[in-house]
Design an enzyme around this catalytic site. Structure first.
Site, PDB file in Angstrom:
ATOM      1  N   GLU A   1      12.652 -10.963 -18.195  1.00 51.82           N
ATOM      2  CA  GLU A   1      12.227  -9.937 -19.144  1.00 51.82           C
ATOM      3  C   GLU A   1      13.355  -9.690 -20.115  1.00 51.82           C
ATOM      4  O   GLU A   1      14.497  -9.578 -19.654  1.00 51.82           O
ATOM      5  CB  GLU A   1      11.920  -8.603 -18.416  1.00 51.82           C
ATOM      6  CG  GLU A   1      10.549  -8.562 -17.817  1.00 51.82           C
ATOM      7  CD  GLU A   1      10.231  -7.223 -17.131  1.00 51.82           C
ATOM      8  OE1 GLU A   1      10.852  -6.206 -17.494  1.00 51.82           O
ATOM      9  OE2 GLU A   1       9.369  -7.235 -16.256  1.00 51.82           O
TER      10      GLU A   1
ATOM     11  N   SER B   1       4.512  -4.772 -10.453  1.00 53.38           N
ATOM     12  CA  SER B   1       5.684  -4.312  -9.690  1.00 53.38           C
ATOM     13  C   SER B   1       6.984  -4.749 -10.367  1.00 53.38           C
ATOM     14  O   SER B   1       7.517  -4.032 -11.210  1.00 53.38           O
ATOM     15  CB  SER B   1       5.588  -4.772  -8.240  1.00 53.38           C
ATOM     16  OG  SER B   1       5.809  -6.144  -8.104  1.00 53.38           O
ATOM     17  N   ARG B   2       7.454  -5.926 -10.037  1.00 51.02           N
ATOM     18  CA  ARG B   2       8.635  -6.496 -10.688  1.00 51.02           C
ATOM     19  C   ARG B   2       8.385  -7.997 -10.833  1.00 51.02           C
ATOM     20  O   ARG B   2       7.828  -8.631  -9.927  1.00 51.02           O
ATOM     21  CB  ARG B   2       9.893  -6.279  -9.846  1.00 51.02           C
ATOM     22  CG  ARG B   2      10.425  -4.864  -9.861  1.00 51.02           C
ATOM     23  CD  ARG B   2      11.053  -4.478 -11.210  1.00 51.02           C
ATOM     24  NE  ARG B   2      11.688  -3.177 -11.198  1.00 51.02           N
ATOM     25  CZ  ARG B   2      11.073  -2.036 -11.536  1.00 51.02           C
ATOM     26  NH1 ARG B   2       9.810  -2.029 -11.927  1.00 51.02           N
ATOM     27  NH2 ARG B   2      11.744  -0.892 -11.492  1.00 51.02           N
TER      28      ARG B   2
ATOM     29  N   MET C   1       0.840  -1.209   0.000  1.00 50.39           N
ATOM     30  CA  MET C   1       0.000   0.000   0.000  1.00 50.39           C
ATOM     31  C   MET C   1       0.869   1.251   0.000  1.00 50.39           C
ATOM     32  O   MET C   1       0.845   2.070   0.903  1.00 50.39           O
ATOM     33  CB  MET C   1      -0.957  -0.070   1.192  1.00 50.39           C
ATOM     34  CG  MET C   1      -2.104   0.934   1.211  1.00 50.39           C
ATOM     35  SD  MET C   1      -3.008   1.124  -0.319  1.00 50.39           S
ATOM     36  CE  MET C   1      -4.347  -0.048  -0.126  1.00 50.39           C
ATOM     37  N   GLY C   2       1.672   1.387  -1.059  1.00 47.14           N
ATOM     38  CA  GLY C   2       2.451   2.620  -1.249  1.00 47.14           C
ATOM     39  C   GLY C   2       1.643   3.552  -2.140  1.00 47.14           C
ATOM     40  O   GLY C   2       0.423   3.456  -2.230  1.00 47.14           O
ATOM     41  N   ARG C   3       2.362   4.446  -2.818  1.00 47.96           N
ATOM     42  CA  ARG C   3       1.661   5.427  -3.669  1.00 47.96           C
ATOM     43  C   ARG C   3       0.812   4.742  -4.729  1.00 47.96           C
ATOM     44  O   ARG C   3      -0.333   5.116  -4.966  1.00 47.96           O
ATOM     45  CB  ARG C   3       2.688   6.309  -4.399  1.00 47.96           C
ATOM     46  CG  ARG C   3       3.461   7.246  -3.528  1.00 47.96           C
ATOM     47  CD  ARG C   3       4.385   8.094  -4.397  1.00 47.96           C
ATOM     48  NE  ARG C   3       5.423   8.682  -3.605  1.00 47.96           N
ATOM     49  CZ  ARG C   3       6.550   8.049  -3.239  1.00 47.96           C
ATOM     50  NH1 ARG C   3       6.786   6.812  -3.615  1.00 47.96           N
ATOM     51  NH2 ARG C   3       7.445   8.675  -2.503  1.00 47.96           N
ATOM     52  N   ILE C   4       1.404   3.738  -5.390  1.00 48.92           N
ATOM     53  CA  ILE C   4       0.672   3.100  -6.496  1.00 48.92           C
ATOM     54  C   ILE C   4      -0.486   2.265  -5.944  1.00 48.92           C
ATOM     55  O   ILE C   4      -1.590   2.275  -6.494  1.00 48.92           O
ATOM     56  CB  ILE C   4       1.647   2.279  -7.367  1.00 48.92           C
ATOM     57  CG1 ILE C   4       2.645   3.227  -8.054  1.00 48.92           C
ATOM     58  CG2 ILE C   4       0.902   1.444  -8.404  1.00 48.92           C
ATOM     59  CD1 ILE C   4       3.774   2.555  -8.815  1.00 48.92           C
TER      60      ILE C   4
ATOM     61  N   HIS D   1       6.134  -4.596 -19.835  1.00 47.91           N
ATOM     62  CA  HIS D   1       6.652  -3.636 -18.863  1.00 47.91           C
ATOM     63  C   HIS D   1       6.448  -2.197 -19.354  1.00 47.91           C
ATOM     64  O   HIS D   1       7.408  -1.445 -19.549  1.00 47.91           O
ATOM     65  CB  HIS D   1       8.128  -3.912 -18.559  1.00 47.91           C
ATOM     66  CG  HIS D   1       8.567  -3.339 -17.245  1.00 47.91           C
ATOM     67  ND1 HIS D   1       9.575  -3.887 -16.491  1.00 47.91           N
ATOM     68  CD2 HIS D   1       8.138  -2.247 -16.537  1.00 47.91           C
ATOM     69  CE1 HIS D   1       9.739  -3.168 -15.384  1.00 47.91           C
ATOM     70  NE2 HIS D   1       8.876  -2.173 -15.393  1.00 47.91           N
TER      71      HIS D   1
END
Ligand code: GLV
Length: 305
Positions: free
Chosen positions: A248, A218-219, A140-143, A267
């Site tokens: 990737e 995310s990654r 639950m960060g900015r994104i 991505h």
């Protein structure tokens, strides 16, 4: 994009279509005081040893998992990145991915193009819903918060897991296992670190509902790719939408691409022209500030700081 630097500093840029080859990067870094990097450049001990004058690494991305932050810290090298300016664009992409996979848009488009679209049929290509469902946001960060704002517009119940409860975050804070077990849609928004690599593996897929979808913006390494292939193969989740993968780029013959309920995009979470320009501008500002010994507008916090 780098014009603000020119005239103030000697600027050397790599203009190739592909990322700068490692040997060229190492050679150029030898005399550099600042580097403006992308996620394709690895800043590890080898690079740091080859760059004795380096003071600033300015990354044009929010994620800095390609950079050995601890080693930079030990050497007094400051790092900048580009949070904030890409938040809403990435959240838009996350929702587009979710909507596409839940409502089977790529499958529908393929049917239109390959001629298998026949007369209207009430139960052909039926998918799931977005409105009135439960979304589980992992991180639950900015994104994560920007995704939660979109989710409330869709009338979703919001659950989230994070390293700790966030006082001002929307939704209900629960342990990861419960978020996985209760959600119709699981959105992976954590940054990649030693703690989050492989966070979603076979055990976690086993906790998810059979009718649930996973979206990763995310990654790639946060999700165990083999476990995801197994979960899709066994039908133990309903589908997946991935902006990031491990590896990737994903080779075109990769098993993930054999599932009609798995949508993979390359991505491009932050890839609106406006946002990429803003990221570039912020990366340049960070670099200029760092080189001038001024506080960077968007520094990466020191580990433990
Ligand atoms: C892109 O993936 C970023 O971290 O900004």
């Amino acid at each position: 994009m780098v014009e603000p630097l020119a005239g103030l500093h000697e600027v050397r840029t790599w203009a190739g279509k592909y990322p700068v080859p490692r040997d060229v990067f190492l050679e150029e870094a030898a005399s550099a005081e600042g580097l403006l990097t992308m996620i394709t450049e690895t800043i590890d001990l080898e690079l740091l040893d080859a760059a004795p004058r380096l003071r600033i690494v300015s990354q044009m991305a929010v994620g800095v998992d390609n950079i050995d932050v601890g080693a930079c810290h030990e050497r007094g090298i400051e790092i900048g990145h580009t949070p904030g300016v890409l938040t809403e664009t990435v959240a838009d992409t996350a929702f587009a991915l979710l909507a596409s996979v839940v409502r089977r848009l790529p499958e529908g488009e393929r049917a239109v193009k390959d001629g298998s679209w026949g007369p209207w049929d009430p139960f052909w290509m039926t998918g799931s819903d977005l409105f009135g469902t439960t979304i589980g946001i992992v991180g639950m960060g900015r994104i994560g918060r920007a995704i939660a704002r979109r989710a409330s517009g869709f009338g979703m119940e919001i659950l989230y897991s994070a390293s700790s409860e966030k006082e001002d975050a929307p939704g209900r804070f629960l342990p990861l296992d419960e978020v996985l077990a209760r959600s119709d849609h699981v959105m992976i928004c954590v940054s990649l670190s030693d703690e989050t690599v492989g966070l979603i593996g076979a055990r976690e897929f086993g906790l998810m509902r059979k009718d649930a979808f996973l979206v990763n913006i995310s990654r790639g390494p946060v999700v165990d790719t083999n476990a995801l292939v197994d979960a899709l193969g066994a039908g133990s989740i309903a589908g997946a939408g991935l902006d990031v993968t491990d590896p990737e780029p994903l080779p075109p013959n990769h098993p993930l691409l054999g599932f009609s309920n798995c949508l993979v995009i390359p991505h491009i979470g932050s890839a609106s022209t406006r946002t990429r320009m803003a990221m570039g501008a912020l990366a340049v500002e960070n670099l200029l500030a760092g080189l001038d010994d001024r506080p960077m507008p968007a520094p990466v916090a020191w580990p433990g700081g």
